[in-house]
Design a protein around this motif. Structure first.
Motif, PDB file in Angstrom:
ATOM      1  N   GLY A  24       0.832  -1.212   0.000  1.00  0.00           N
ATOM      2  CA  GLY A  24       0.000   0.000   0.000  1.00  0.00           C
ATOM      3  C   GLY A  24       0.858   1.249   0.000  1.00  0.00           C
ATOM      4  N   SER A  26       1.433   3.304  -2.521  1.00  0.00           N
ATOM      5  CA  SER A  26       1.156   4.255  -3.595  1.00  0.00           C
ATOM      6  C   SER A  26       0.494   5.530  -3.088  1.00  0.00           C
ATOM      7  CB  SER A  26       0.276   3.598  -4.668  1.00  0.00           C
ATOM      8  OG  SER A  26      -0.933   3.153  -4.087  1.00  0.00           O
ATOM      9  N   SER A  27       0.140   5.588  -1.792  1.00  0.00           N
ATOM     10  CA  SER A  27      -0.424   6.829  -1.244  1.00  0.00           C
ATOM     11  C   SER A  27      -0.405   6.778   0.284  1.00  0.00           C
ATOM     12  CB  SER A  27      -1.867   7.051  -1.741  1.00  0.00           C
ATOM     13  OG  SER A  27      -2.721   6.054  -1.242  1.00  0.00           O
ATOM     14  N   ILE A  29      -0.251   6.660   4.190  1.00  0.00           N
ATOM     15  CA  ILE A  29       0.714   6.220   5.205  1.00  0.00           C
ATOM     16  C   ILE A  29       1.800   5.338   4.583  1.00  0.00           C
ATOM     17  CG2 ILE A  29       0.945   4.818   7.320  1.00  0.00           C
ATOM     18  CD1 ILE A  29      -1.852   5.847   8.162  1.00  0.00           C
ATOM     19  N   ARG A  49      -1.495  -1.482  -6.311  1.00  0.00           N
ATOM     20  CA  ARG A  49      -2.083  -1.804  -7.629  1.00  0.00           C
ATOM     21  C   ARG A  49      -1.854  -0.707  -8.674  1.00  0.00           C
ATOM     22  NH1 ARG A  49      -7.882  -2.354  -5.241  1.00  0.00           N
ATOM     23  NH2 ARG A  49      -6.940  -0.532  -4.249  1.00  0.00           N
ATOM     24  N   ARG A  50      -1.771   0.562  -8.249  1.00  0.00           N
ATOM     25  CA  ARG A  50      -1.707   1.649  -9.239  1.00  0.00           C
ATOM     26  C   ARG A  50      -0.263   1.929  -9.653  1.00  0.00           C
ATOM     27  NH1 ARG A  50      -4.447   6.133  -5.931  1.00  0.00           N
ATOM     28  NH2 ARG A  50      -3.537   4.850  -4.299  1.00  0.00           N
ATOM     29  N   ASP A  75      -1.960  -6.885  -6.578  1.00  0.00           N
ATOM     30  CA  ASP A  75      -3.118  -6.832  -5.688  1.00  0.00           C
ATOM     31  C   ASP A  75      -2.853  -7.854  -4.583  1.00  0.00           C
ATOM     32  OD1 ASP A  75      -5.572  -7.175  -4.419  1.00  0.00           O
ATOM     33  OD2 ASP A  75      -6.703  -6.838  -6.257  1.00  0.00           O
ATOM     34  N   VAL A  76      -2.761  -7.375  -3.340  1.00  0.00           N
ATOM     35  CA  VAL A  76      -2.402  -8.307  -2.266  1.00  0.00           C
ATOM     36  C   VAL A  76      -3.529  -9.307  -1.983  1.00  0.00           C
ATOM     37  CG1 VAL A  76      -0.767  -6.706  -1.170  1.00  0.00           C
ATOM     38  CG2 VAL A  76      -3.132  -6.795  -0.354  1.00  0.00           C
ATOM     39  N   ASN A 100       0.827  -2.610   5.291  1.00  0.00           N
ATOM     40  CA  ASN A 100       0.046  -1.374   5.478  1.00  0.00           C
ATOM     41  C   ASN A 100      -1.217  -1.324   4.622  1.00  0.00           C
ATOM     42  OD1 ASN A 100      -0.232   1.770   5.787  1.00  0.00           O
ATOM     43  ND2 ASN A 100       0.041   1.425   3.590  1.00  0.00           N
ATOM     44  N   ALA A 102      -4.754  -1.659   2.970  1.00  0.00           N
ATOM     45  CA  ALA A 102      -6.024  -2.035   3.604  1.00  0.00           C
ATOM     46  C   ALA A 102      -7.189  -1.701   2.692  1.00  0.00           C
ATOM     47  CB  ALA A 102      -6.189  -1.317   4.937  1.00  0.00           C
ATOM     48  N   TYR A 165     -14.442  -3.970   8.721  1.00  0.00           N
ATOM     49  CA  TYR A 165     -13.134  -3.296   8.788  1.00  0.00           C
ATOM     50  C   TYR A 165     -12.625  -3.245  10.230  1.00  0.00           C
ATOM     51  CZ  TYR A 165      -9.693   0.502   8.469  1.00  0.00           C
ATOM     52  OH  TYR A 165      -8.552   1.272   8.550  1.00  0.00           O
ATOM     53  N   LYS A 169      -9.236  -4.996  11.720  1.00  0.00           N
ATOM     54  CA  LYS A 169      -8.136  -4.255  12.341  1.00  0.00           C
ATOM     55  C   LYS A 169      -7.843  -4.783  13.755  1.00  0.00           C
ATOM     56  CE  LYS A 169      -6.805  -1.774   9.010  1.00  0.00           C
ATOM     57  NZ  LYS A 169      -5.406  -1.752   8.584  1.00  0.00           N
ATOM     58  N   THR A 198      -5.727  10.056  10.231  1.00  0.00           N
ATOM     59  CA  THR A 198      -4.473  10.484   9.602  1.00  0.00           C
ATOM     60  C   THR A 198      -4.806  11.107   8.256  1.00  0.00           C
ATOM     61  OG1 THR A 198      -3.411   8.597  10.669  1.00  0.00           O
ATOM     62  CG2 THR A 198      -2.172   9.680   8.933  1.00  0.00           C
ATOM     63  N   THR A 200      -4.830  11.394   4.921  1.00  0.00           N
ATOM     64  CA  THR A 200      -4.523  10.594   3.721  1.00  0.00           C
ATOM     65  C   THR A 200      -5.758  10.606   2.805  1.00  0.00           C
ATOM     66  OG1 THR A 200      -5.467   8.522   4.519  1.00  0.00           O
ATOM     67  CG2 THR A 200      -3.188   8.961   5.159  1.00  0.00           C
TER      68      THR A 200
HETATM   69  N1  LIG Z   1      -6.041   7.443   7.210  1.00  0.00           N
HETATM   70  C1  LIG Z   1      -6.500   7.140   8.412  1.00  0.00           C
HETATM   71  O1  LIG Z   1      -7.172   7.964   9.071  1.00  0.00           O
HETATM   72  C2  LIG Z   1      -6.189   5.802   9.017  1.00  0.00           C
HETATM   73  C3  LIG Z   1      -6.538   5.596  10.363  1.00  0.00           C
HETATM   74  C4  LIG Z   1      -6.247   4.368  10.937  1.00  0.00           C
HETATM   75  C5  LIG Z   1      -5.620   3.379  10.212  1.00  0.00           C
HETATM   76  N2  LIG Z   1      -5.301   3.587   8.902  1.00  0.00           N
HETATM   77  C6  LIG Z   1      -4.641   2.488   8.189  1.00  0.00           C
HETATM   78  O2  LIG Z   1      -3.511   2.993   7.515  1.00  0.00           O
HETATM   79  C7  LIG Z   1      -3.212   2.177   6.382  1.00  0.00           C
HETATM   80  C8  LIG Z   1      -3.016   3.044   5.161  1.00  0.00           C
HETATM   81  O3  LIG Z   1      -4.214   3.760   4.918  1.00  0.00           O
HETATM   82  P1  LIG Z   1      -4.202   5.206   4.265  1.00  0.00           P
HETATM   83  O4  LIG Z   1      -5.032   6.075   5.121  1.00  0.00           O
HETATM   84  O5  LIG Z   1      -2.822   5.606   3.920  1.00  0.00           O
HETATM   85  O6  LIG Z   1      -5.076   4.921   2.967  1.00  0.00           O
HETATM   86  P2  LIG Z   1      -4.807   5.188   1.414  1.00  0.00           P
HETATM   87  O7  LIG Z   1      -4.131   6.481   1.184  1.00  0.00           O
HETATM   88  O8  LIG Z   1      -6.134   4.946   0.787  1.00  0.00           O
HETATM   89  O9  LIG Z   1      -3.789   4.046   1.038  1.00  0.00           O
HETATM   90  C9  LIG Z   1      -4.141   2.713   0.973  1.00  0.00           C
HETATM   91  C10 LIG Z   1      -3.039   1.997   0.238  1.00  0.00           C
HETATM   92  O10 LIG Z   1      -3.364   0.608   0.169  1.00  0.00           O
HETATM   93  C11 LIG Z   1      -3.211   0.175  -1.172  1.00  0.00           C
HETATM   94  N3  LIG Z   1      -4.098  -0.937  -1.436  1.00  0.00           N
HETATM   95  C12 LIG Z   1      -5.418  -1.008  -1.193  1.00  0.00           C
HETATM   96  N4  LIG Z   1      -5.907  -2.195  -1.601  1.00  0.00           N
HETATM   97  C13 LIG Z   1      -4.842  -2.889  -2.100  1.00  0.00           C
HETATM   98  C14 LIG Z   1      -4.686  -4.171  -2.668  1.00  0.00           C
HETATM   99  N5  LIG Z   1      -5.723  -4.982  -2.802  1.00  0.00           N
HETATM  100  N6  LIG Z   1      -3.459  -4.572  -3.073  1.00  0.00           N
HETATM  101  C15 LIG Z   1      -2.391  -3.735  -2.941  1.00  0.00           C
HETATM  102  N7  LIG Z   1      -2.483  -2.510  -2.403  1.00  0.00           N
HETATM  103  C16 LIG Z   1      -3.687  -2.091  -1.985  1.00  0.00           C
HETATM  104  C17 LIG Z   1      -3.541   1.408  -2.005  1.00  0.00           C
HETATM  105  O11 LIG Z   1      -2.891   1.341  -3.265  1.00  0.00           O
HETATM  106  P3  LIG Z   1      -3.569   0.989  -4.666  1.00  0.00           P
HETATM  107  O12 LIG Z   1      -4.942   1.592  -4.664  1.00  0.00           O
HETATM  108  O13 LIG Z   1      -2.628   1.586  -5.647  1.00  0.00           O
HETATM  109  O14 LIG Z   1      -3.570  -0.503  -4.709  1.00  0.00           O
HETATM  110  C18 LIG Z   1      -2.888   2.500  -1.176  1.00  0.00           C
HETATM  111  O15 LIG Z   1      -1.511   2.579  -1.494  1.00  0.00           O
HETATM  112  C19 LIG Z   1      -4.375   1.178   6.280  1.00  0.00           C
HETATM  113  O16 LIG Z   1      -3.987  -0.038   6.875  1.00  0.00           O
HETATM  114  C20 LIG Z   1      -5.472   1.828   7.109  1.00  0.00           C
HETATM  115  O17 LIG Z   1      -6.359   0.876   7.642  1.00  0.00           O
HETATM  116  C21 LIG Z   1      -5.563   4.779   8.290  1.00  0.00           C
END
Ligand SMILES: NC(=O)c1ccc[n+]([C@@H]2O[C@H](COP(=O)([O-])OP(=O)(O)OC[C@H]3O[C@@H](n4cnc5c(N)ncnc54)[C@H](OP(=O)(O)O)[C@@H]3O)[C@@H](O)[C@H]2O)c1
Length: 279
Positions: A24, A26-27, A29, A49-50, A75-76, A100, A102, A165, A169, A198, A200
């Protein structure tokens, strides 16, 4: 593009190894983890994936830190994902894995499809379990390595309108804590990072009126905590809220968080309807 700066700290690479896998990446965290590893002297191997986004992050790593960076479009949730990861690693000296990626399908449970639910399990749980099974024995054999999982504040309570979800977690947190205990003293650091809101793309998609922590702070606090305990909640306010959450009666917490989530889901649905009808 936001410029993220970290202090170069090559000892991290000496401590764990040359390459660090980030799923994960590509964006959000995951992207911040890629920069943080590079700043600490490790070469990131990015998975997502992207392709265009992976390419962008890899270029930024090379430009900012002068460090080699690999990426793998994948794709994981794919059935052969772990075989593809191992193939891509080849004989690279992989010293860290950050699980990471999700999938977060918010919505009323009855509105989610079976494939949404299975994807939540596959991306959030199965993939991390397979990564742990593939890499932890290798790390143990070489007496060093780090395995980092990213959970969420939602792990602390079952959350209505985010049932699959939040449960996934909780699994991640429990898995990470158990592995921390099992690998303690082996030279392998296992850590679960438990972020609150966070800043994102994921948080932006929730249309919340709260400001999240910067992703780079979450990753810095996480990496600084390696070797210091089973899990870390970045941010004093988040830590304080979670301590409080754990003391309140479960039924209150579930009702309160459920009320908040219901509103978020309703707002997201209204937003989607408006954009579909062009309002
Ligand atoms: N943001 C928050 O407020 C927050 C709070 C608590 C926990 N988290 C956790 O932090 C982590 C990162 O989240 P984020 O907020 O950074 O979200 P995000 O910007 O949407 O990033 C999610 C990442 O996961 C990748 N991904 C999703 N499905 C995938 C798949 N099937 N195979 C491979 N890659 C995949 C996406 O890349 P592609 O689309 O390119 O595949 C992207 O790089 C997650 O575990 C989330 O649960 C986030």
């Amino acid at each position: 593009m936001t410029r993220l700066r970290f202090d170069m700290n090559p000892s991290f690479r000496e401590r764990y190894g040359e390459w660090g896998i980030v799923t994960g990446a590509s964006s959000g965290i995951g992207e911040a983890f890629a920069y943080a590893l590079a700043a600490r002297g490790m070469k990131p191997l990015l998975l997502a994936r992207r392709e265009e986004e992976l390419h962008r992050v890899a270029l930024a790593v090379k430009e900012r830190y002068g460090i080699e960076c690999g990426w793998l479009v994948l794709d994981v949730a794919d059935h052969n994902f772990i075989e593809r990861v191992m193939l891509a690693c080849g004989d690279r000296d992989v010293g860290m894995v950050v699980g990471n990626a999700a999938y977060n399908p918010a919505g009323a449970f009855t509105d989610l499809s079976r494939s949404d639910l299975m994807r939540t399990l596959d991306v959030n749980n199965r993939a991390n379990l397979l990564l742990a099974h593939a890499f932890l024995p290798r790390f143990k054999k070489r007496n060093r390595g780090a395995f980092v999982l990213v959970s969420s504040v939602e792990a602390f309570t079952g959350m209505p309108y985010s049932a699959a979800y939040s449960a996934s977690k909780a699994y991640v947190l429990s898995l990470g804590e158990a592995l921390w205990g099992e690998f303690s003293g082996s030279g392998v650091d296992v850590l679960t990072v438990v972020p609150g809101p966070t800043d994102t793309p994921l948080l932006a998609s929730r249309k919340l009126k709260i400001k999240g922590m910067p992703a780079r702070d979450v990753t810095e606090i996480g990496l600084d905590h390696l070797g210091k305990g089973p899990s870390v909640v970045p941010g004093a306010l988040n830590r304080w809220s979670f301590r409080l959450l754990r003391r309140l009666p479960r039924r209150w917490i579930v009702k309160a968080t459920g009320g908040a989530m219901k509103k978020i889901v309703a707002d997201m649905r209204a937003d989607k309807n408006n954009s579909e009808t062009g309002k």
